[in-house]
Design an enzyme around this catalytic site. Structure first.
Site, PDB file in Angstrom:
ATOM      1  N   ASP A 129       0.658  -1.074  -0.028  1.00  0.00           N
ATOM      2  CA  ASP A 129      -0.022  -0.143   0.220  1.00  0.00           C
ATOM      3  C   ASP A 129       0.927   1.092   0.182  1.00  0.00           C
ATOM      4  O   ASP A 129       1.999   1.162   0.451  1.00  0.00           O
ATOM      5  CB  ASP A 129      -0.944   0.040   1.073  1.00  0.00           C
ATOM      6  CG  ASP A 129      -0.229  -0.093   2.615  1.00  0.00           C
ATOM      7  OD1 ASP A 129       0.859  -1.043   2.584  1.00  0.00           O
ATOM      8  OD2 ASP A 129      -0.554   0.554   3.304  1.00  0.00           O
TER       9      ASP A 129
ATOM     10  N   GLU B 233      -0.616  -1.737   5.338  1.00  0.00           N
ATOM     11  CA  GLU B 233       0.468  -1.475   6.386  1.00  0.00           C
ATOM     12  C   GLU B 233       0.217  -0.054   7.050  1.00  0.00           C
ATOM     13  O   GLU B 233       0.508  -0.120   8.319  1.00  0.00           O
ATOM     14  CB  GLU B 233       1.893  -1.773   5.997  1.00  0.00           C
ATOM     15  CG  GLU B 233       2.909  -1.968   7.110  1.00  0.00           C
ATOM     16  CD  GLU B 233       3.334  -0.553   7.759  1.00  0.00           C
ATOM     17  OE1 GLU B 233       3.601  -0.326   8.908  1.00  0.00           O
ATOM     18  OE2 GLU B 233       3.524   0.417   6.650  1.00  0.00           O
TER      19      GLU B 233
END
Length: 386
Positions: A79, A136
């Site tokens: 991400d 994350e």
């Protein structure tokens, strides 16, 4: 030994994947295009099993070695962050308000490179689970993949993670046994007093004065309630109150973060925040409510697995270029959830003299690719000898 020749040969191809991911950043769990790109590459490499949708949008690929054996996991995050990019690179983000400002594009590309190499050679006994994780950056994707049964489903016995580090020279590594990154908690303190005219403060319960006292009192948790040898950060990052020059506001809200490296200090910090707020509320005749949210736990490296990681990194980088006692960092990482579920280790690798993590001018350094790929490959071949 230096980086693997094949890892160096693959650098340009891996950098191409990295830059493609960089141009199309996705945040939190909404990483569908990135996950699809990962799954497509794994299929091209001949990875034996590819499972999508783990932890909502995570991907796991299983590569079987030349003989049966146990399974180790290698994890990368996919991400991006909600930041407008200012790197000026030709491959800069094409999505306004989103960019890979933490190098997850590089992490994903390097693990793909390692997967390609391992699928070609299969010079190990057992299985490798390459783990591509969403969210994350605040979403807890690591927790969700563990909750989804990933460790048991794939029979993972050890798990390893890696993160780039600006300021550390390319080709160098750092890690440590025990706590390496902090627990990341957050708090909101809501104050209700009695508003009124600023010219008549005696008729009010001034929430701004009370809030200011709370800000000061919170700093005593680290300076006067915690062992000076222990690590603790208590930061107030938001203070919202008032709307006019001549009005003392009825309410105020303070928000911030608490970072700790041990459960005991974490518990004490939360308890002291609540105690201080209760005492100041009583002293001022105000109402104070505290919302305390525990987020990522401490990242704790296991001793034996950290030793393996250091030995492999020294093979790649050479002695003197691996710091096995790097100082802990007060940033957070949800790889902590995977290390709670299985033994393993988290390491840092050099990104060179670049902008810092989470900075709008940051860009992953493609020169680091062969080092990261070589580390992953040699870790597998060392932990699962054929």
């Amino acid at each position: 030994m230096p980086v693997l020749n094949r890892a160096a040969e693959l650098q340009d191809e891996i950098a191409g994947w990295r830059r493609q991911i960089h141009q199309h950043p996705e945040t939190m769990f909404a990483v569908e295009k990135t996950a699809a790109f990962v799954a497509e590459r794994l299929k091209e490499f001949g990875v034996d099993e590819i499972v999508t949708g783990i932890g909502r949008t995570g991907v796991v690929g299983v590569i079987r070695g030349s003989a049966p054996g146990r399974t180790i996991g290698l994890r990368a995050d996919m991400d991006a962050l909600p930041i407008n990019e200012e790197s000026g690179k030709p491959w800069a983000s094409t999505v306004p308000g989103k960019m890979h400002a933490c190098g997850h594009d590089g992490h994903t590309a390097m693990l793909l490179g390692a997967a390609k190499y391992l699928a070609e050679t299969r010079n190990f006994a057992g299985q490798v689970a390459v783990i591509f994780q969403p969210a994350e950056e605040g979403g807890g994707g690591g927790r969700e993949m563990v909750k989804d049964g990933m460790m048991d489903r794939f029979g993972i016995t050890e798990v390893y993670g890696m993160h780039n580090m600006p300021g550390m020279p390319v080709g160098q590594f750092g890690t440590r046994t025990g706590a390496i990154m902090a627990a990341t908690d957050e708090f909101d303190i809501h104050i209700k007093g009695r508003g009124g005219h600023a010219a008549q403060p005696h008729r009010t319960t001034d929430t701004i004065v009370l809030g200011s006292q709370i800000v000061g009192a919170l700093q005593t948790i680290a300076s006067r309630n915690t062992d000076p040898i222990a690590s603790l950060v208590v930061s107030v990052t938001k203070f919202n109150a008032g709307f006019a020059y001549n009005v003392i506001p009825e309410t105020a809200t303070l928000s911030g973060t608490v970072r700790t490296l041990s459960t005991a200090v974490r518990d004490e910090a939360e308890a002291r925040i609540r105690q201080l707020c209760a005492g100041l509320a009583a002293a001022h005749g105000a109402e104070i409510t505290v919302r305390y949210q525990r987020n990522y736990p401490v990242v704790v490296n296991h001793a034996a697995e950290t030793g393996h990681a250091v030995a492999v990194a020294e093979e790649i980088a050479g002695r003197g270029k691996v710091d096995a006692g790097i100082d802990p960092m007060m940033g957070g990482e949800d790889f902590a959830y995977m290390l709670e579920a299985r033994p393993g280790a988290f390491v840092f690798m050099g990104n060179g003299d670049t902008a810092g993590l989470h900075h709008p001018a940051y860009d992953f350094n493609d020169d680091a690719i062969p080092h990261g790929v070589s580390y992953w490959v040699k870790l597998v071949e060392t932990r699962l000898p054929a």
